[in-house]
Design an enzyme around this catalytic site. Structure first.
Site, short mmCIF file in Angstrom:
data_model
loop_
_atom_site.label_atom_id
_atom_site.label_comp_id
_atom_site.label_asym_id
_atom_site.label_seq_id
_atom_site.Cartn_x
_atom_site.Cartn_y
_atom_site.Cartn_z
N ASN A 145 18.50 79.89 21.91
CA ASN A 145 18.12 81.16 22.57
C ASN A 145 17.01 81.90 21.81
OD1 ASN A 145 19.74 84.29 23.57
ND2 ASN A 145 18.19 83.14 24.64
N CYS B 132 19.42 77.70 26.60
CA CYS B 132 18.92 76.59 25.78
C CYS B 132 19.83 76.47 24.56
CB CYS B 132 17.45 76.78 25.41
SG CYS B 132 17.09 78.22 24.40
N CYS C 108 13.65 80.03 21.67
CA CYS C 108 12.37 79.43 22.09
C CYS C 108 12.27 79.32 23.62
CB CYS C 108 12.18 78.04 21.47
SG CYS C 108 12.22 78.05 19.65
N ARG C 109 12.99 78.35 24.20
CA ARG C 109 12.79 78.06 25.62
C ARG C 109 13.39 79.09 26.55
NH1 ARG C 109 15.40 72.29 25.16
NH2 ARG C 109 16.53 73.50 23.57
N SER C 110 14.68 79.43 26.36
CA SER C 110 15.30 80.36 27.33
C SER C 110 14.72 81.77 27.27
CB SER C 110 16.83 80.35 27.23
OG SER C 110 17.28 80.75 25.98
N ASP D 122 12.25 70.73 23.57
CA ASP D 122 12.50 71.75 22.55
C ASP D 122 11.28 71.84 21.62
OD1 ASP D 122 13.43 73.40 20.61
OD2 ASP D 122 15.34 72.35 20.34
P1 4NP Z 1 15.63 76.66 21.67
O1 4NP Z 1 15.08 75.97 20.33
O2 4NP Z 1 16.92 75.95 22.02
O3 4NP Z 1 14.56 76.41 22.68
O4 4NP Z 1 15.83 78.12 21.34
C1 4NP Z 1 15.87 75.86 19.19
C2 4NP Z 1 15.94 76.91 18.31
C3 4NP Z 1 16.70 76.81 17.18
C4 4NP Z 1 17.37 75.65 16.90
C5 4NP Z 1 17.31 74.59 17.79
C6 4NP Z 1 16.55 74.70 18.93
N1 4NP Z 1 18.13 75.54 15.71
O5 4NP Z 1 18.66 74.44 15.47
O6 4NP Z 1 18.25 76.51 14.96
#
Ligand code: 4NP
Length: 155
Positions: free
Chosen positions: A12, A9, A14-16, A122
């Protein structure tokens, strides 16, 4: 044969990590499941506390995971790289070092629900409910995907 699976994702956290934890809970240790982010902003960090809590409520521990940025070597190391959304998919295809690497990149939800081109949304800027709906979405899709992976593992 699909034995080494990388969930990808953006951050790294939240989703993955959720996808990694859920898929690990469905597969034996004959399989290797990991996750990585397109960006390295959270490298070395635990998953987001809301992701940890959501998984923990469902009996899955992801608190030992550490965020890391995808590397070019991952395209050799893994049999399949699952993108959580179409933006991640685009970035992975740009990073892939060769055609063989590109062929390993897939949109996760298309593996369960072919040709729908759906994203795992997200939840980072959302609330706990958004994490819970992401968990349910991943849990349902990964049940289908785990069955497929187990079937092809011995081919
Ligand atoms: P993820 O969510 O891609 O599901 O881990 C996010 C976590 C952090 C950020 C963006 C999306 N960020 O911009 O820091």
């Amino acid at each position: 044969m699909t034995k080494k699976i990388l969930m990808v994702c953006l951050g790294n956290i939240c989703r993955s990590p959720l996808a990694e934890g859920i898929l690990k809970s469905k597969l034996t240790t004959d399989f290797y499941v990991d996750s990585a982010g397109i960006g390295g902003w959270h490298s070395g960090e635990q998953p987001d506390q809301r992701a940890i809590k959501t998984a923990s409520n469902k009996g899955i521990s992801i608190s030992n995971q550490k965020a890391r940025k995808i590397s070019v070597a991952d395209f050799d190391k893994f049999d399949v790289l699952y993108a959580m959304d179409k933006e991640n998919l685009k970035e992975l295809l740009l990073l892939a070092p060769n055609e063989s690497g590109k062929r390993k990149v897939k949109l996760l939800l298309n593996e369960a629900y072919p040709n729908q081109n759906d994203d795992v949304p997200d939840p980072y800027y959302g609330d706990l409910e958004d994490f819970e709906s992401v968990f349910t979405l991943l849990e349902n899709a990964l049940e289908i995907i785990a069955t497929k992976i187990k079937k092809t593992a011995n081919q």
